[in-house]
Design an enzyme around this catalytic site. Sequence first.
Site, short mmCIF file in Angstrom:
data_model
loop_
_atom_site.label_atom_id
_atom_site.label_comp_id
_atom_site.label_asym_id
_atom_site.label_seq_id
_atom_site.Cartn_x
_atom_site.Cartn_y
_atom_site.Cartn_z
N HIS A 169 13.12 -28.04 10.35
CA HIS A 169 13.96 -26.91 9.92
C HIS A 169 15.32 -27.38 9.41
CE1 HIS A 169 11.64 -23.97 12.80
NE2 HIS A 169 10.86 -24.55 11.91
N GLU A 195 5.55 -30.16 17.27
CA GLU A 195 4.92 -28.91 16.79
C GLU A 195 4.28 -29.21 15.44
OE1 GLU A 195 8.65 -26.69 16.41
OE2 GLU A 195 7.95 -25.42 18.05
N ASP A 213 9.94 -24.29 5.67
CA ASP A 213 9.39 -24.28 7.03
C ASP A 213 7.88 -24.56 7.06
OD1 ASP A 213 8.92 -24.12 9.70
OD2 ASP A 213 9.58 -22.03 9.94
N TYR A 254 7.20 -15.62 17.93
CA TYR A 254 8.02 -15.82 16.72
C TYR A 254 8.10 -14.57 15.86
CZ TYR A 254 3.33 -17.19 15.16
OH TYR A 254 1.99 -17.24 14.93
N HIS A 279 12.80 -30.18 18.55
CA HIS A 279 11.44 -30.01 18.01
C HIS A 279 11.26 -31.12 16.99
CE1 HIS A 279 10.97 -25.43 18.92
NE2 HIS A 279 10.67 -26.19 19.97
N HIS A 322 8.60 -20.85 24.60
CA HIS A 322 8.96 -20.37 23.26
C HIS A 322 8.65 -18.89 23.18
CE1 HIS A 322 9.34 -20.03 18.96
NE2 HIS A 322 9.44 -21.33 18.75
N HIS A 325 5.62 -27.55 8.62
CA HIS A 325 5.63 -28.78 9.41
C HIS A 325 4.55 -29.74 8.91
CE1 HIS A 325 7.33 -26.37 13.09
NE2 HIS A 325 7.95 -26.09 11.96
N HIS A 372 13.71 -17.79 17.97
CA HIS A 372 14.20 -17.79 16.59
C HIS A 372 15.24 -16.67 16.50
CE1 HIS A 372 10.15 -19.60 14.98
NE2 HIS A 372 10.73 -20.35 15.90
N GLU A 400 17.09 -21.57 18.14
CA GLU A 400 16.47 -22.63 17.33
C GLU A 400 17.13 -22.70 15.96
OE1 GLU A 400 12.19 -22.70 17.32
OE2 GLU A 400 12.12 -24.28 15.78
N ARG A 415 2.21 -13.34 18.57
CA ARG A 415 2.46 -12.11 17.81
C ARG A 415 3.12 -11.05 18.68
NH1 ARG A 415 1.91 -11.97 13.01
NH2 ARG A 415 1.01 -13.78 12.03
N ASP A 425 15.33 -28.30 15.43
CA ASP A 425 14.01 -28.58 14.86
C ASP A 425 14.22 -29.49 13.65
OD1 ASP A 425 11.68 -28.27 13.12
OD2 ASP A 425 11.03 -26.70 14.51
ZN ZN Z 1 8.90 -24.19 11.95
FE FE Z 2 10.39 -25.42 15.97
FE FE Z 3 10.10 -22.18 16.77
#
Ligand code: ZN
Ligand code: FE
Ligand code: FE
Length: 277
Positions: A179, A256, A224, A70, A211, A67, A226, A107, A142, A37, A176
């Site tokens: 994605h 992920e 989105d 996000y 990913h 990473h 997963h 991202h 990404e 966060r 990804d």
């Molecule tokens: Zn994702």
């Molecule tokens: Fe990803």
């Molecule tokens: Fe990501």
Amino acid sequence: MFTIGCHLSASKGYLAMAKQALELGGNTFQFFTRNPRGGTAKPVDEADVAAFHAFAAQNGIRTILAHAPYTLNACAADERVMEFCLMTMKDDLERMEYTPGQLYNFHPGSHVKQGVEVGIEKIAATLNQILWPEMTTTVLLETMAGKGSEVGATFEELRAIIDRVELPDKLGVCLDTCHVHDGGYDIVNNLDGVLEQFDHSIGLHRLRAIHINDSKNPLAAHKDRHEKIGQGYIGTDAFARIINHPALRDLPFYLETPNELDGYAAEIALLRSLRKE
Ligand code: ZN
Ligand code: FE
Ligand code: FE
């Protein structure tokens, strides 16, 4: 060599992550640079980094992937949100120099109501403020699912960002699988065609990491979400083709998927069993 790993918690440091990666049957890992966060990062523990480097060299861990949080938005309309993004990414990239030559994924951002062109310009402007010539990290954009107003759900948008960056040699792309499938790229029935499109729009030389996630939703869903490997719309056979494809097989792969550690170990074992040497 098959480079495979999963997302791990960074709370116990680099050495702990490297050991955990090996215990799970992997030889790489991904981690958040700080609370996803976007809180403040712990100071880098130099003794931990030194121990990590020795352990990684002994155990064949070559590539790791950091990473960014996000919640950052590199194309926010609000000045303070942009300022926070700039500060956080710059700080992350300075910290990355403790582990030289590694990968940092983010991202690209959400343009909200500004339009995708403004989004692209702002993301490039952000990168132009935080990259520097001597840095050794490669910053990865990404590929996004296209949820809401996400920028980067098409290869052309990623290329447009890269084209506006003054130090493009510092940039790469992380693909990804969930994605791109959500974005409408049919990696199940036409992997070769999708990779040709990637090569034409961006250049396969920019592709630096994968990913590897299944998807809870069908092609072009823009959701989105997963799924565990083999339990979604992409499926085990497609993943076997992905990890063995000549254009992809030497890249690092990061899971992920919605799993605890034992689930990750099982998926790493499954992918190893599908890998052709
Ligand atoms: Zn994702
Ligand atoms: Fe990803
Ligand atoms: Fe990501």
